[in-house]
Design a protein around this motif. Sequence first.
Motif, PDB file in Angstrom:
ATOM      1  N   THR A   1     -36.163 124.648 115.082  1.00 20.79           N
ATOM      2  CA  THR A   1     -37.959 124.259 115.031  1.00 20.79           C
ATOM      3  C   THR A   1     -38.166 124.962 113.824  1.00 20.79           C
ATOM      4  OG1 THR A   1     -37.435 123.988 117.691  1.00 20.79           O
ATOM      5  CG2 THR A   1     -39.479 124.212 116.825  1.00 20.79           C
ATOM      6  N   VAL A   2     -39.300 123.920 113.503  1.00 17.86           N
ATOM      7  CA  VAL A   2     -39.426 124.392 112.000  1.00 17.86           C
ATOM      8  C   VAL A   2     -41.047 123.741 111.934  1.00 17.86           C
ATOM      9  CG1 VAL A   2     -39.851 124.690 109.408  1.00 17.86           C
ATOM     10  CG2 VAL A   2     -37.361 124.646 111.212  1.00 17.86           C
ATOM     11  N   THR A   3     -42.207 124.607 111.798  1.00 15.97           N
ATOM     12  CA  THR A   3     -43.397 124.134 111.864  1.00 15.97           C
ATOM     13  C   THR A   3     -44.014 124.306 110.430  1.00 15.97           C
ATOM     14  OG1 THR A   3     -43.888 124.765 113.930  1.00 15.97           O
ATOM     15  CG2 THR A   3     -45.542 124.504 111.850  1.00 15.97           C
ATOM     16  N   LEU A   4     -43.485 122.784 109.800  1.00 15.37           N
ATOM     17  CA  LEU A   4     -44.452 123.203 108.450  1.00 15.37           C
ATOM     18  C   LEU A   4     -46.171 123.360 108.280  1.00 15.37           C
ATOM     19  CD1 LEU A   4     -43.496 122.135 105.210  1.00 15.37           C
ATOM     20  CD2 LEU A   4     -44.204 119.681 105.584  1.00 15.37           C
ATOM     21  N   VAL A   5     -45.980 124.493 107.415  1.00 16.34           N
ATOM     22  CA  VAL A   5     -47.368 124.032 106.967  1.00 16.34           C
ATOM     23  C   VAL A   5     -48.268 124.338 105.555  1.00 16.34           C
ATOM     24  CG1 VAL A   5     -50.229 125.802 107.207  1.00 16.34           C
ATOM     25  CG2 VAL A   5     -48.120 126.264 108.583  1.00 16.34           C
ATOM     26  N   ASP A   6     -49.037 122.608 106.118  1.00 16.43           N
ATOM     27  CA  ASP A   6     -49.872 122.265 104.846  1.00 16.43           C
ATOM     28  C   ASP A   6     -51.399 122.613 104.379  1.00 16.43           C
ATOM     29  OD1 ASP A   6     -50.471 120.563 102.906  1.00 16.43           O
ATOM     30  OD2 ASP A   6     -50.004 118.653 103.277  1.00 16.43           O
ATOM     31  N   VAL A   7     -50.710 123.789 102.875  1.00 14.08           N
ATOM     32  CA  VAL A   7     -52.229 124.354 102.517  1.00 14.08           C
ATOM     33  C   VAL A   7     -53.245 123.288 101.380  1.00 14.08           C
ATOM     34  CG1 VAL A   7     -51.361 126.372 103.524  1.00 14.08           C
ATOM     35  CG2 VAL A   7     -50.769 125.333 101.024  1.00 14.08           C
ATOM     36  N   ARG A   8     -52.714 121.422 101.946  1.00 11.42           N
ATOM     37  CA  ARG A   8     -53.434 121.367 100.084  1.00 11.42           C
ATOM     38  C   ARG A   8     -54.664 120.323 101.378  1.00 11.42           C
ATOM     39  NH1 ARG A   8     -50.023 116.110  99.405  1.00 11.42           N
ATOM     40  NH2 ARG A   8     -49.603 116.049 101.967  1.00 11.42           N
ATOM     41  N   GLU A   9     -55.390 120.839 100.263  1.00  8.03           N
ATOM     42  CA  GLU A   9     -56.860 120.045 100.778  1.00  8.03           C
ATOM     43  C   GLU A   9     -56.576 118.230 100.686  1.00  8.03           C
ATOM     44  OE1 GLU A   9     -59.753 122.126 100.259  1.00  8.03           O
ATOM     45  OE2 GLU A   9     -58.719 123.342  99.551  1.00  8.03           O
ATOM     46  N   PRO A  10     -57.886 118.316 101.844  1.00  5.19           N
ATOM     47  CA  PRO A  10     -58.038 116.899 102.032  1.00  5.19           C
ATOM     48  C   PRO A  10     -57.358 116.175 101.517  1.00  5.19           C
ATOM     49  CG  PRO A  10     -59.938 118.468 103.048  1.00  5.19           C
ATOM     50  CD  PRO A  10     -58.648 119.413 101.963  1.00  5.19           C
ATOM     51  N   SER A  11     -58.284 116.255 100.327  1.00  7.21           N
ATOM     52  CA  SER A  11     -58.145 114.735  99.506  1.00  7.21           C
ATOM     53  C   SER A  11     -56.812 114.671  98.621  1.00  7.21           C
ATOM     54  CB  SER A  11     -59.078 115.107  98.226  1.00  7.21           C
ATOM     55  OG  SER A  11     -58.772 115.797  97.789  1.00  7.21           O
ATOM     56  N   GLU A  12     -56.163 115.755  98.672  1.00  7.74           N
ATOM     57  CA  GLU A  12     -54.737 115.594  98.326  1.00  7.74           C
ATOM     58  C   GLU A  12     -53.498 115.040  99.796  1.00  7.74           C
ATOM     59  OE1 GLU A  12     -53.040 119.614  95.890  1.00  7.74           O
ATOM     60  OE2 GLU A  12     -54.636 119.926  97.125  1.00  7.74           O
ATOM     61  N   VAL A  13     -54.100 115.481 101.145  1.00  7.22           N
ATOM     62  CA  VAL A  13     -52.757 115.045 102.196  1.00  7.22           C
ATOM     63  C   VAL A  13     -53.406 113.633 102.684  1.00  7.22           C
ATOM     64  CG1 VAL A  13     -52.427 117.069 103.035  1.00  7.22           C
ATOM     65  CG2 VAL A  13     -54.185 115.603 104.072  1.00  7.22           C
ATOM     66  N   GLU A  14     -54.442 112.577 101.734  1.00  3.25           N
ATOM     67  CA  GLU A  14     -54.754 111.518 102.064  1.00  3.25           C
ATOM     68  C   GLU A  14     -53.066 110.388 102.008  1.00  3.25           C
ATOM     69  OE1 GLU A  14     -57.319 110.127  99.625  1.00  3.25           O
ATOM     70  OE2 GLU A  14     -59.475 111.242 100.503  1.00  3.25           O
ATOM     71  N   GLY A  15     -52.809 110.770 100.660  1.00  2.66           N
ATOM     72  CA  GLY A  15     -51.378 110.416 100.848  1.00  2.66           C
ATOM     73  C   GLY A  15     -50.415 110.098 102.482  1.00  2.66           C
ATOM     74  N   GLY A  16     -50.536 110.770 103.612  1.00  2.00           N
ATOM     75  CA  GLY A  16     -49.555 111.210 104.297  1.00  2.00           C
ATOM     76  C   GLY A  16     -48.453 113.296 104.159  1.00  2.00           C
ATOM     77  N   ALA A  17     -47.987 112.736 105.599  1.00  2.00           N
ATOM     78  CA  ALA A  17     -47.279 113.942 105.458  1.00  2.00           C
ATOM     79  C   ALA A  17     -46.237 114.082 104.779  1.00  2.00           C
ATOM     80  CB  ALA A  17     -46.707 113.965 106.929  1.00  2.00           C
TER      81      ALA A  17
END
Length: 254
Positions: free
Chosen positions: A158-174
């Motif tokens: 079990t691993v949780t990935l914390v994505d600290v990019r800006e909202p505009s950067e994560v529009e392409g998905g996970a």
Amino acid sequence: QIAKTPSPSVYKGTIGASVVKIFDLTAASVGVNERTLKQKGLEYKAVYNHATQHAGYYPNALPIHFKLLFNPTSGMIYGGQAVGKDGVEKRVDVLSTAMQGGMKANELADLELCYAPPYGSARDPINQAGMIAGNIMAGLMDTVTPMELAEMEKAGKTVTLVDVREPSEVEGGALALYAGSQVFCPLGELRERLPALVAEGKLVKGAEVVVACKSGQRAHVGARMLRLSGFPDAKILTGSFLTAQVFASIAKEN
């Protein structure tokens, strides 16, 4: 040596420094690769860096995708590979020289290299790789590669990935390579939102946490925040999404 008897010399071996041009890209390497280290059962760390070949504010700054392999205990440099459009072979030449001189991975951070905005940054990609290695060797930080993250998922960890990019950067998905739990929280909001993330069960103290951003720099800051806030084993996804995208495309092709 025509006028006198030649002094004896000893062949010191080779470490395989090489370079090749592929259309507009240059690829270079020195030392052994990760596959060889695995086959020999050697302790090693692989870290990725995507710094530009010269100052980012100077025109035509382009990334050098750099991989460093080293022993996290002794600091011995096993090798490295790099690919990019400019300045690639220079960095691998520096790494080759460091290896032949017996330098440790963390000592790369202190190398004094030529600096001017058209030719390099105040912290060269080689320096930055040495800083990453030094943080790992000092126990300040730990990393996982995208492939190691995928293997952890396959093993049922079990691993949780914390994505600290800006909202505009994560529009392409996970992250395509990882289908496990992912938490999106911009780095600037992480400290303030952390108590709520814990209260909501999105982050569990004692669980495995890996922090990612676009290239790894913000992930380092985020992981340090978490380590000082009850997550002492928080790790960085080395090379972060830039490296993970490459791994994902290779996995898709295979």
